[in-house]
Structures are given as structure tokens and as C-alpha cells.
Design a protein around this motif. Structure first.
Motif, PDB file in Angstrom:
ATOM      1  N   LYS A  17      45.320  44.681 -42.199  1.00  0.00           N
ATOM      2  CA  LYS A  17      46.201  44.619 -41.024  1.00  0.00           C
ATOM      3  C   LYS A  17      46.222  43.207 -40.450  1.00  0.00           C
ATOM      4  O   LYS A  17      47.284  42.683 -40.118  1.00  0.00           O
ATOM      5  CB  LYS A  17      45.728  45.635 -39.970  1.00  0.00           C
ATOM      6  CG  LYS A  17      46.468  45.580 -38.663  1.00  0.00           C
ATOM      7  CD  LYS A  17      47.888  46.036 -38.787  1.00  0.00           C
ATOM      8  CE  LYS A  17      48.508  46.144 -37.400  1.00  0.00           C
ATOM      9  NZ  LYS A  17      49.907  45.792 -37.387  1.00  0.00           N
ATOM     10  N   GLU A  18      45.046  42.588 -40.331  1.00  0.00           N
ATOM     11  CA  GLU A  18      44.976  41.227 -39.799  1.00  0.00           C
ATOM     12  C   GLU A  18      45.714  40.244 -40.710  1.00  0.00           C
ATOM     13  O   GLU A  18      46.451  39.379 -40.231  1.00  0.00           O
ATOM     14  CB  GLU A  18      43.522  40.789 -39.642  1.00  0.00           C
ATOM     15  CG  GLU A  18      42.783  41.513 -38.546  1.00  0.00           C
ATOM     16  CD  GLU A  18      41.285  41.298 -38.595  1.00  0.00           C
ATOM     17  OE1 GLU A  18      40.661  41.425 -37.519  1.00  0.00           O
ATOM     18  OE2 GLU A  18      40.722  41.012 -39.672  1.00  0.00           O
ATOM     19  N   LEU A  19      45.522  40.394 -42.017  1.00  0.00           N
ATOM     20  CA  LEU A  19      46.195  39.511 -42.963  1.00  0.00           C
ATOM     21  C   LEU A  19      47.704  39.741 -42.947  1.00  0.00           C
ATOM     22  O   LEU A  19      48.488  38.794 -42.970  1.00  0.00           O
ATOM     23  CB  LEU A  19      45.629  39.716 -44.365  1.00  0.00           C
ATOM     24  CG  LEU A  19      46.111  38.761 -45.443  1.00  0.00           C
ATOM     25  CD1 LEU A  19      45.947  37.299 -45.045  1.00  0.00           C
ATOM     26  CD2 LEU A  19      45.378  39.042 -46.750  1.00  0.00           C
ATOM     27  N   ALA A  20      48.131  40.988 -42.873  1.00  0.00           N
ATOM     28  CA  ALA A  20      49.561  41.297 -42.797  1.00  0.00           C
ATOM     29  C   ALA A  20      50.185  40.678 -41.551  1.00  0.00           C
ATOM     30  O   ALA A  20      51.277  40.095 -41.616  1.00  0.00           O
ATOM     31  CB  ALA A  20      49.779  42.808 -42.808  1.00  0.00           C
ATOM     32  N   ASP A  21      49.511  40.803 -40.429  1.00  0.00           N
ATOM     33  CA  ASP A  21      50.023  40.210 -39.190  1.00  0.00           C
ATOM     34  C   ASP A  21      50.106  38.691 -39.305  1.00  0.00           C
ATOM     35  O   ASP A  21      51.070  38.073 -38.841  1.00  0.00           O
ATOM     36  CB  ASP A  21      49.149  40.595 -37.999  1.00  0.00           C
ATOM     37  CG  ASP A  21      49.282  42.057 -37.612  1.00  0.00           C
ATOM     38  OD1 ASP A  21      50.249  42.720 -38.054  1.00  0.00           O
ATOM     39  OD2 ASP A  21      48.402  42.548 -36.872  1.00  0.00           O
ATOM     40  N   MET A  22      49.102  38.092 -39.936  1.00  0.00           N
ATOM     41  CA  MET A  22      49.094  36.647 -40.125  1.00  0.00           C
ATOM     42  C   MET A  22      50.263  36.202 -41.017  1.00  0.00           C
ATOM     43  O   MET A  22      50.974  35.249 -40.695  1.00  0.00           O
ATOM     44  CB  MET A  22      47.764  36.212 -40.762  1.00  0.00           C
ATOM     45  CG  MET A  22      47.564  34.717 -40.851  1.00  0.00           C
ATOM     46  SD  MET A  22      46.030  34.241 -41.691  1.00  0.00           S
ATOM     47  CE  MET A  22      44.831  35.349 -40.999  1.00  0.00           C
ATOM     48  N   LEU A  23      50.483  36.918 -42.108  1.00  0.00           N
ATOM     49  CA  LEU A  23      51.592  36.578 -43.007  1.00  0.00           C
ATOM     50  C   LEU A  23      52.934  36.732 -42.290  1.00  0.00           C
ATOM     51  O   LEU A  23      53.846  35.924 -42.477  1.00  0.00           O
ATOM     52  CB  LEU A  23      51.554  37.462 -44.257  1.00  0.00           C
ATOM     53  CG  LEU A  23      50.403  37.200 -45.215  1.00  0.00           C
ATOM     54  CD1 LEU A  23      50.306  38.318 -46.251  1.00  0.00           C
ATOM     55  CD2 LEU A  23      50.571  35.847 -45.897  1.00  0.00           C
TER      56      LEU A  23
END
Length: 59
Positions: A17-23
Motif C-alpha cells: 500500500k505504501e509503495l503503491a501510494d508512492m508510485l
């Protein structure tokens, strides 16, 4: 003294989730986003892509 984390370290430790939000933040413009077809309110297409076992480069 704790060792400082690099940005790569933070990315490696991020949840999907954190990586998706960052992308999503990096993409910035939904109309140009390669994952826009998988997006809906409150959910980025990157979340599905990261959870998938099949490689897809969205091309």
C-alpha cells in the motif's frame, strides 16, 4: 547510534500500500498513469499490479 536509512532502504521496507501510494504520487497525472485502468476511488491500480504474480509492464 542508529544507522541512517537511504531512500532505497525505505522503498524496500514499504508495504504494498505504501509503495503503491508512492508510485501514484510520483506519476502525479492520472491521465498519463500506466495503471489508470485499474484505479478507482480510494485504490490505486499500482496496488493490484504489486499484488499480481504475473509480470506486466503496462505496455
Amino acid at each position: 547510534m542508529a544507522e541512517k536509512m537511504t531512500n532505497a532502504d525505505r522503498i524496500k521496507k514499504a508495504t504494498d500500500k505504501e509503495l503503491a501510494d508512492m508510485l501514484c504520487k510520483i506519476t502525479r497525472c492520472c491521465s498519463d498513469c500506466i495503471a489508470q485502468e485499474m484505479c478507482y476511488e480510494g485504490h490505486t491500480g499500482y496496488e493490484d499490479w504489486l499484488a499480481s504474480e504475473e509480470w506486466s509492464d503496462f505496455s
